[in-house]
Design a protein around this motif. Structure first.
Motif, mmCIF file in Angstrom:
data_model
loop_
_atom_site.group_PDB
_atom_site.id
_atom_site.type_symbol
_atom_site.label_atom_id
_atom_site.label_comp_id
_atom_site.label_asym_id
_atom_site.label_seq_id
_atom_site.Cartn_x
_atom_site.Cartn_y
_atom_site.Cartn_z
ATOM 1 N N TYR A 8 2.340 16.697 10.665
ATOM 2 C CA TYR A 8 3.516 15.839 10.537
ATOM 3 C C TYR A 8 4.599 16.340 11.479
ATOM 4 O O TYR A 8 4.942 17.523 11.461
ATOM 5 C CB TYR A 8 4.023 15.830 9.085
ATOM 6 C CG TYR A 8 3.079 15.147 8.132
ATOM 7 C CD1 TYR A 8 3.229 13.801 7.825
ATOM 8 C CD2 TYR A 8 2.032 15.844 7.553
ATOM 9 C CE1 TYR A 8 2.352 13.161 6.962
ATOM 10 C CE2 TYR A 8 1.145 15.216 6.685
ATOM 11 C CZ TYR A 8 1.314 13.880 6.395
ATOM 12 O OH TYR A 8 0.448 13.253 5.551
ATOM 13 N N CYS A 10 8.572 15.732 13.051
ATOM 14 C CA CYS A 10 9.881 15.094 12.887
ATOM 15 C C CYS A 10 10.193 14.290 14.137
ATOM 16 O O CYS A 10 10.151 14.827 15.254
ATOM 17 C CB CYS A 10 10.971 16.150 12.639
ATOM 18 S SG CYS A 10 12.639 15.473 12.590
ATOM 19 N N THR A 15 9.982 19.117 15.122
ATOM 20 C CA THR A 15 9.421 20.206 14.325
ATOM 21 C C THR A 15 8.119 19.761 13.652
ATOM 22 O O THR A 15 8.030 18.649 13.141
ATOM 23 C CB THR A 15 10.438 20.664 13.261
ATOM 24 O OG1 THR A 15 11.678 20.967 13.901
ATOM 25 C CG2 THR A 15 9.934 21.895 12.528
ATOM 26 N N GLN A 16 7.109 20.654 13.651
ATOM 27 C CA GLN A 16 5.806 20.334 13.096
ATOM 28 C C GLN A 16 5.676 20.910 11.682
ATOM 29 O O GLN A 16 6.088 22.040 11.421
ATOM 30 C CB GLN A 16 4.704 20.902 13.987
ATOM 31 C CG GLN A 16 3.288 20.626 13.492
ATOM 32 C CD GLN A 16 2.242 21.165 14.441
ATOM 33 O OE1 GLN A 16 2.541 21.496 15.579
ATOM 34 N NE2 GLN A 16 1.010 21.263 13.979
ATOM 35 N N TYR A 17 5.079 20.119 10.776
ATOM 36 C CA TYR A 17 4.854 20.545 9.393
ATOM 37 C C TYR A 17 3.403 20.263 9.015
ATOM 38 O O TYR A 17 2.818 19.265 9.454
ATOM 39 C CB TYR A 17 5.788 19.803 8.421
ATOM 40 C CG TYR A 17 7.251 20.079 8.635
ATOM 41 C CD1 TYR A 17 7.868 21.150 8.006
ATOM 42 C CD2 TYR A 17 8.017 19.267 9.462
ATOM 43 C CE1 TYR A 17 9.228 21.407 8.199
ATOM 44 C CE2 TYR A 17 9.366 19.507 9.661
ATOM 45 C CZ TYR A 17 9.963 20.590 9.022
ATOM 46 O OH TYR A 17 11.297 20.846 9.210
ATOM 47 N N GLN A 19 2.362 19.417 6.009
ATOM 48 C CA GLN A 19 2.340 18.348 5.020
ATOM 49 C C GLN A 19 3.648 17.569 5.076
ATOM 50 O O GLN A 19 4.637 18.028 5.634
ATOM 51 C CB GLN A 19 2.115 18.906 3.614
ATOM 52 C CG GLN A 19 3.207 19.860 3.158
ATOM 53 C CD GLN A 19 2.891 20.496 1.807
ATOM 54 O OE1 GLN A 19 1.799 20.326 1.288
ATOM 55 N NE2 GLN A 19 3.835 21.221 1.248
ATOM 56 N N TRP A 20 3.629 16.393 4.423
ATOM 57 C CA TRP A 20 4.801 15.522 4.488
ATOM 58 C C TRP A 20 5.931 16.056 3.621
ATOM 59 O O TRP A 20 5.717 16.573 2.514
ATOM 60 C CB TRP A 20 4.430 14.120 4.029
ATOM 61 C CG TRP A 20 5.555 13.135 4.196
ATOM 62 C CD1 TRP A 20 5.854 12.435 5.328
ATOM 63 C CD2 TRP A 20 6.518 12.758 3.220
ATOM 64 N NE1 TRP A 20 6.947 11.642 5.129
ATOM 65 C CE2 TRP A 20 7.387 11.824 3.831
ATOM 66 C CE3 TRP A 20 6.750 13.130 1.890
ATOM 67 C CZ2 TRP A 20 8.454 11.244 3.157
ATOM 68 C CZ3 TRP A 20 7.818 12.558 1.227
ATOM 69 C CH2 TRP A 20 8.653 11.625 1.848
ATOM 70 N N LEU A 21 7.158 15.941 4.120
ATOM 71 C CA LEU A 21 8.368 16.300 3.382
ATOM 72 C C LEU A 21 9.357 15.151 3.515
ATOM 73 O O LEU A 21 9.356 14.436 4.518
ATOM 74 C CB LEU A 21 8.992 17.594 3.916
ATOM 75 C CG LEU A 21 8.169 18.876 3.791
ATOM 76 C CD1 LEU A 21 8.876 20.019 4.513
ATOM 77 C CD2 LEU A 21 7.935 19.242 2.335
ATOM 78 N N CYS A 24 13.609 16.858 6.883
ATOM 79 C CA CYS A 24 13.273 17.885 7.874
ATOM 80 C C CYS A 24 14.146 19.109 7.628
ATOM 81 O O CYS A 24 15.379 19.006 7.590
ATOM 82 C CB CYS A 24 13.463 17.342 9.290
ATOM 83 S SG CYS A 24 13.192 18.582 10.579
ATOM 84 N N LYS A 25 13.527 20.273 7.500
ATOM 85 C CA LYS A 25 14.283 21.498 7.237
ATOM 86 C C LYS A 25 15.032 21.995 8.461
ATOM 87 O O LYS A 25 15.971 22.776 8.336
ATOM 88 C CB LYS A 25 13.332 22.594 6.740
ATOM 89 C CG LYS A 25 12.678 22.280 5.403
ATOM 90 C CD LYS A 25 11.749 23.405 4.978
ATOM 91 C CE LYS A 25 11.097 23.082 3.628
ATOM 92 N NZ LYS A 25 10.170 24.163 3.195
ATOM 93 N N ASN A 26 14.609 21.552 9.637
ATOM 94 C CA ASN A 26 15.248 22.031 10.863
ATOM 95 C C ASN A 26 16.529 21.268 11.200
ATOM 96 O O ASN A 26 17.578 21.861 11.435
ATOM 97 C CB ASN A 26 14.266 21.925 12.027
ATOM 98 C CG ASN A 26 14.826 22.506 13.316
ATOM 99 O OD1 ASN A 26 15.476 23.538 13.304
ATOM 100 N ND2 ASN A 26 14.568 21.837 14.421
ATOM 101 N N LEU A 33 9.612 12.312 9.178
ATOM 102 C CA LEU A 33 8.311 12.929 9.416
ATOM 103 C C LEU A 33 7.222 11.855 9.481
ATOM 104 O O LEU A 33 7.093 11.024 8.583
ATOM 105 C CB LEU A 33 7.984 13.940 8.311
ATOM 106 C CG LEU A 33 8.396 15.393 8.592
ATOM 107 C CD1 LEU A 33 9.908 15.487 8.734
ATOM 108 C CD2 LEU A 33 7.912 16.322 7.504
#
Length: 448
Positions: A8, A10, A15-17, A19-21, A24-26, A33
């Motif tokens: 995933y 953003c 930013t790469q994750y 799993q889906w959130l 975005c924490k960044n 995402l």
């Protein structure tokens, strides 16, 4: 059958994750995402890194980068003297502001072999625009309407052009990634391949980039870090002027500015913007003053207009066009505290003519002059100009490169220029009277 690997990304910051959130924490954005397929492929290096070794910085030999001069002096100024071989330049701006027009004019006027790649227009549409822009057309300008980055680079390696224009990076896609064009992974992969081609073949590349509603270039922020030069082409659609600025430049200054005018034949360079930005007044009106500003090493004279009136609706309004509203509030507070002017119950409107936006602190003195002129309804002589920064204690502070500002005002026929008494003015004869002031109170008494 191998399992397809996804991640995933953003769409705002890249930013790469795993799993889906929801957020975005960044960058803190919500619902940005998007799931994209990730394929890891072995990367072939273009250079033999086994021959590289550690070297002392003193032993490094420096050679000045050769540059290609373009027919546009404004573009040469912003780039730092011309196009550097092997460089990758990203130019962004609002839709319809003139990005494609600027680069097409460049391709038609340069006497070089140029590959113009478009993923947004057909060849016939580009030809129609080229016929409208100029009669003299480059016989070595080649068009290629394609969105596959592998096909584009394959044709570029066969043609071996002097430089490449790609319009735009958001329309390209790589076969290695299955996501749609314009996504973070596609932009990152396509940009990486284009940059490798530019460095390997020593061919300069221009990329056109779309921007978001916030004015930032769409896609991952890493795109701006990867390229050598980032140009921003902006301006008000209601005005004719377009400003070309460098937000990043590895080969020159980022403080230079290029000014163009949009006409029916395309973009026309403005050699002397001061003569166009200053209104030729038939009668002197209150609230108008002329400031001597500096964009990079280029002095310009711009007109400041102010309107001060009684607040009708109870709460005073503060409105600015082309000037920082917070700085205007600070200047009004200094006028009220240090000079005793009661402006707290009055509306103040400020405008920089021509659609120009600038943050030069040397405009402070002209802004104060316009506000005082409108407040007292007394016109300032059209032969006066101003260059000075104002501090919180009401003192008038010196500004940089005062000699260039004075010379520009003298060249345009102004009779007096107001500057700080703390400026170190060179001891030579100027054809303009230099008035040195120290405080706002002295400035008001001398002006009115």
């Amino acid at each position: 059958m191998a399992k397809v690997k996804t991640a995933y990304f953003c769409q705002n910051c890249g930013t790469q994750y795993p799993q889906w959130l929801g957020q975005c924490k960044n960058c803190g954005e919500w619902n940005t995402l998007v799931e994209e397929i990730v394929e890891k492929t072995p990367v072939k290096s273009f250079t033999d890194r086994s021959k590289q070794h550690i070297i002392n910085i003193i032993e490094v030999e420096t050679n000045e980068e050769p540059r290609i001069k373009t027919p546009s002096e404004e573009l040469n100024r912003v780039l730092g003297g011309g196009i550097v071989l092997g460089s990758v330049t990203l130019i962004g701006g609002e839709p319809g502001i003139g990005k494609s027009t600027l680069l097409l004019q460049l391709a038609l006027k340069m006497k070089k072999k140029i590959l113009y790649v478009s993923g947004e227009e057909s060849a016939s549409q580009i030809k129609m625009r080229a016929d409208r822009l100029t009669e003299l057309q480059n016989p070595h300008c080649y068009l290629f309407t394609e969105t596959s980055v592998e096909k584009i680079l394959h044709e570029a390696k066969k043609l071996k052009p002097d430089f490449v224009i790609i319009d735009s990076i958001q329309t390209l896609q790589s076969q290695l990634i299955e996501s749609s064009p314009g996504t973070v992974s596609q932009i990152r992969e396509c940009s990486n391949e284009i940059i490798k081609y530019a460095k390997e073949s020593n061919t300069p590349v221009f990329l056109v980039g779309h921007i978001t509603k916030d004015g930032q270039i769409a896609g991952p922020k890493v795109l701006e870090h990867m390229v050598d030069v980032v140009l921003n082409f902006d301006g008000d659609r209601n005005h004719l002027f377009r400003l070309l600025r460098a937000n990043k430049n590895r080969f020159g200054s980022t403080s230079e500015i290029g000014i163009y005018e949009m006409v029916s034949q395309g973009l026309k360079e403005i050699k002397n913007p001061s003569e166009i930005l200053i209104t030729k007044k038939f009668e002197e009106l209150s609230g108008n003053s002329v400031a001597v500003t500096l964009e990079g090493n280029r002095p310009m004279l711009i007109e400041i207009q102010a309107l001060v009136s009684t607040a009708v609706y109870g709460t005073p309004q503060r409105s600015c066009t082309g000037f920082d509203s917070k700085r205007l509030n600070m200047l009004l507070a200094v006028l009220e505290k240090r000079a005793g002017f009661q402006l707290g119950a009055k509306d103040v409107f400020l405008n920089i003519t021509g659609g120009i936006k600038t943050d030069d602190p040397a405009l402070d003195l002209a802004v104060v002059a316009s506000v005082l002129s409108s407040n007292e309804d007394i016109a300032i002589s059209e032969h006066f100009c101003f260059a000075g920064e104002i501090g919180l204690s009401g003192e008038i502070r010196p500004v940089s490169q005062i000699e260039q500002r004075i010379s520009e005002a003298e060249k345009l026929g102004y009779e007096k220029i107001f500057v700080s008494n703390l400026n170190k003015i060179p001891k030579k004869k100027f054809g303009i009277t230099i008035v040195e002031v120290s405080k706002i109170e002295d400035f008001h008494e001398y002006l009115f």
